[in-house]
Design a protein around this motif. Structure first.
Motif, short mmCIF file in Angstrom:
data_model
loop_
_atom_site.label_atom_id
_atom_site.label_comp_id
_atom_site.label_asym_id
_atom_site.label_seq_id
_atom_site.Cartn_x
_atom_site.Cartn_y
_atom_site.Cartn_z
N ASN A 1 25.76 -2.05 -24.27
CA ASN A 1 26.26 -2.07 -22.89
C ASN A 1 27.41 -3.07 -22.73
OD1 ASN A 1 24.29 -0.18 -22.27
ND2 ASN A 1 22.87 -1.68 -21.42
N ILE A 2 27.27 -4.24 -23.34
CA ILE A 2 28.32 -5.25 -23.27
C ILE A 2 29.58 -4.75 -23.98
CG2 ILE A 2 29.00 -7.56 -24.08
CD1 ILE A 2 26.03 -8.37 -23.57
N GLN A 3 29.39 -4.15 -25.16
CA GLN A 3 30.54 -3.61 -25.90
C GLN A 3 31.30 -2.59 -25.06
OE1 GLN A 3 28.27 -2.38 -29.42
NE2 GLN A 3 29.59 -3.68 -30.67
N ALA A 4 30.59 -1.75 -24.33
CA ALA A 4 31.23 -0.73 -23.49
C ALA A 4 32.09 -1.38 -22.41
CB ALA A 4 30.19 0.20 -22.88
N ALA A 5 31.57 -2.42 -21.77
CA ALA A 5 32.33 -3.12 -20.73
C ALA A 5 33.56 -3.82 -21.33
CB ALA A 5 31.44 -4.13 -20.01
N LEU A 6 33.37 -4.48 -22.46
CA LEU A 6 34.49 -5.17 -23.10
C LEU A 6 35.57 -4.18 -23.54
CD1 LEU A 6 32.59 -7.81 -25.26
CD2 LEU A 6 33.99 -8.25 -23.22
N GLN A 7 35.15 -3.04 -24.06
CA GLN A 7 36.11 -2.02 -24.50
C GLN A 7 36.95 -1.54 -23.32
OE1 GLN A 7 34.37 1.52 -26.22
NE2 GLN A 7 36.25 1.99 -27.31
N GLN A 8 36.32 -1.33 -22.17
CA GLN A 8 37.08 -0.92 -20.99
C GLN A 8 38.10 -1.97 -20.58
OE1 GLN A 8 34.85 0.85 -17.64
NE2 GLN A 8 33.09 0.87 -19.02
N ALA A 9 37.85 -3.22 -20.93
CA ALA A 9 38.75 -4.32 -20.58
C ALA A 9 39.80 -4.58 -21.67
CB ALA A 9 37.94 -5.59 -20.34
N GLY A 10 39.71 -3.87 -22.78
CA GLY A 10 40.64 -4.09 -23.87
C GLY A 10 40.24 -5.22 -24.80
N ALA A 11 38.94 -5.52 -24.84
CA ALA A 11 38.43 -6.60 -25.69
C ALA A 11 37.25 -6.07 -26.50
CB ALA A 11 37.99 -7.79 -24.83
N SER A 12 36.70 -6.94 -27.34
CA SER A 12 35.55 -6.57 -28.17
C SER A 12 34.62 -7.78 -28.28
CB SER A 12 36.00 -6.13 -29.56
OG SER A 12 36.43 -7.27 -30.31
N LEU A 13 33.51 -7.58 -28.95
CA LEU A 13 32.58 -8.70 -29.18
C LEU A 13 33.25 -9.82 -29.97
CD1 LEU A 13 29.23 -6.83 -29.93
CD2 LEU A 13 29.81 -8.16 -27.88
N ASP A 14 34.22 -9.49 -30.81
CA ASP A 14 34.92 -10.52 -31.58
C ASP A 14 35.77 -11.44 -30.70
OD1 ASP A 14 33.77 -9.56 -33.89
OD2 ASP A 14 35.58 -8.54 -34.60
N ASP A 15 36.00 -11.03 -29.45
CA ASP A 15 36.80 -11.83 -28.52
C ASP A 15 35.95 -12.71 -27.61
OD1 ASP A 15 39.33 -10.64 -29.36
OD2 ASP A 15 38.60 -8.82 -28.37
N VAL A 16 34.63 -12.65 -27.77
CA VAL A 16 33.73 -13.43 -26.91
C VAL A 16 33.85 -14.92 -27.25
CG1 VAL A 16 31.30 -13.87 -26.32
CG2 VAL A 16 32.15 -11.51 -26.51
N VAL A 17 34.00 -15.74 -26.20
CA VAL A 17 34.12 -17.19 -26.38
C VAL A 17 32.91 -17.94 -25.83
CG1 VAL A 17 36.64 -17.18 -26.46
CG2 VAL A 17 35.48 -17.48 -24.26
N ARG A 18 32.12 -17.28 -24.97
CA ARG A 18 30.95 -17.93 -24.36
C ARG A 18 29.87 -16.89 -24.16
NH1 ARG A 18 27.76 -21.82 -24.05
NH2 ARG A 18 27.36 -22.86 -22.10
N VAL A 19 28.61 -17.26 -24.46
CA VAL A 19 27.48 -16.35 -24.26
C VAL A 19 26.29 -17.13 -23.71
CG1 VAL A 19 26.71 -16.55 -26.68
CG2 VAL A 19 25.98 -14.58 -25.31
N HIS A 20 25.59 -16.51 -22.77
CA HIS A 20 24.32 -17.02 -22.26
C HIS A 20 23.26 -15.99 -22.58
CE1 HIS A 20 27.02 -19.24 -19.36
NE2 HIS A 20 26.36 -20.19 -19.97
N TYR A 21 22.22 -16.41 -23.28
CA TYR A 21 21.08 -15.56 -23.58
C TYR A 21 19.94 -15.94 -22.65
CZ TYR A 21 23.55 -15.05 -28.05
OH TYR A 21 24.49 -14.84 -29.03
#
Length: 127
Positions: free
Chosen positions: A57-77
């Motif tokens: 689900n996160i990958q789908a949102a990032l893809q729509q924004a022109g980004a990917s998981l490799d572009d993530v700089v901050r994550v909260h689990y």
């Protein structure tokens, strides 16, 4: 730079007044995302399956924004039981092997008892 909103298509976004992601100033802020399959609005009981679906689900949102998981700089689990961390940590490492974002893990209660994990990320849109 103007603000752009990304929706998953979930009715809950309109009800609760939020977006799956917001793009502003070269950053993508992805809302807390769970393991629901938005096409069927169903969720599996298995923690690992929920975690993989959450990343999908996160990958789908990032893809729509022109980004990917490799572009993530901050994550909260957000997990609902501390004992879950040992099972999901290797899954996190699988998805973030390249990005290696700053991370925080919290044990919380989530709004739906079927949810075992929620993940929120911030990513930079590559230039």
């Amino acid at each position: 730079m103007s603000k752009k909103w990304i929706s998953s298509g979930s009715d809950f976004e309109k009800l609760a007044g939020y977006s799956r992601a917001v793009i502003e100033n070269g950053l993508v802020h992805v809302s807390g995302t769970t393991g629901f399959d938005y096409a069927t609005m169903s969720i599996q009981d298995d923690l690992a399956a929920q975690t993989h679906q959450t990343f999908k689900n996160i990958q789908a949102a990032l893809q729509q924004a022109g980004a990917s998981l490799d572009d993530v700089v901050r994550v909260h689990y957000l997990i609902t039981d501390a004992s879950y961390f040992s099972e999901v940590a290797p899954i996190f490492g699988q998805y973030f092997a390249n990005a290696r974002p700053a991370a925080t893990a919290l044990v919380v209660g989530l709004v739906d008892p079927r949810m075992k994990i929620e993940i929120e990320v911030t990513a930079r849109i590559p230039t």
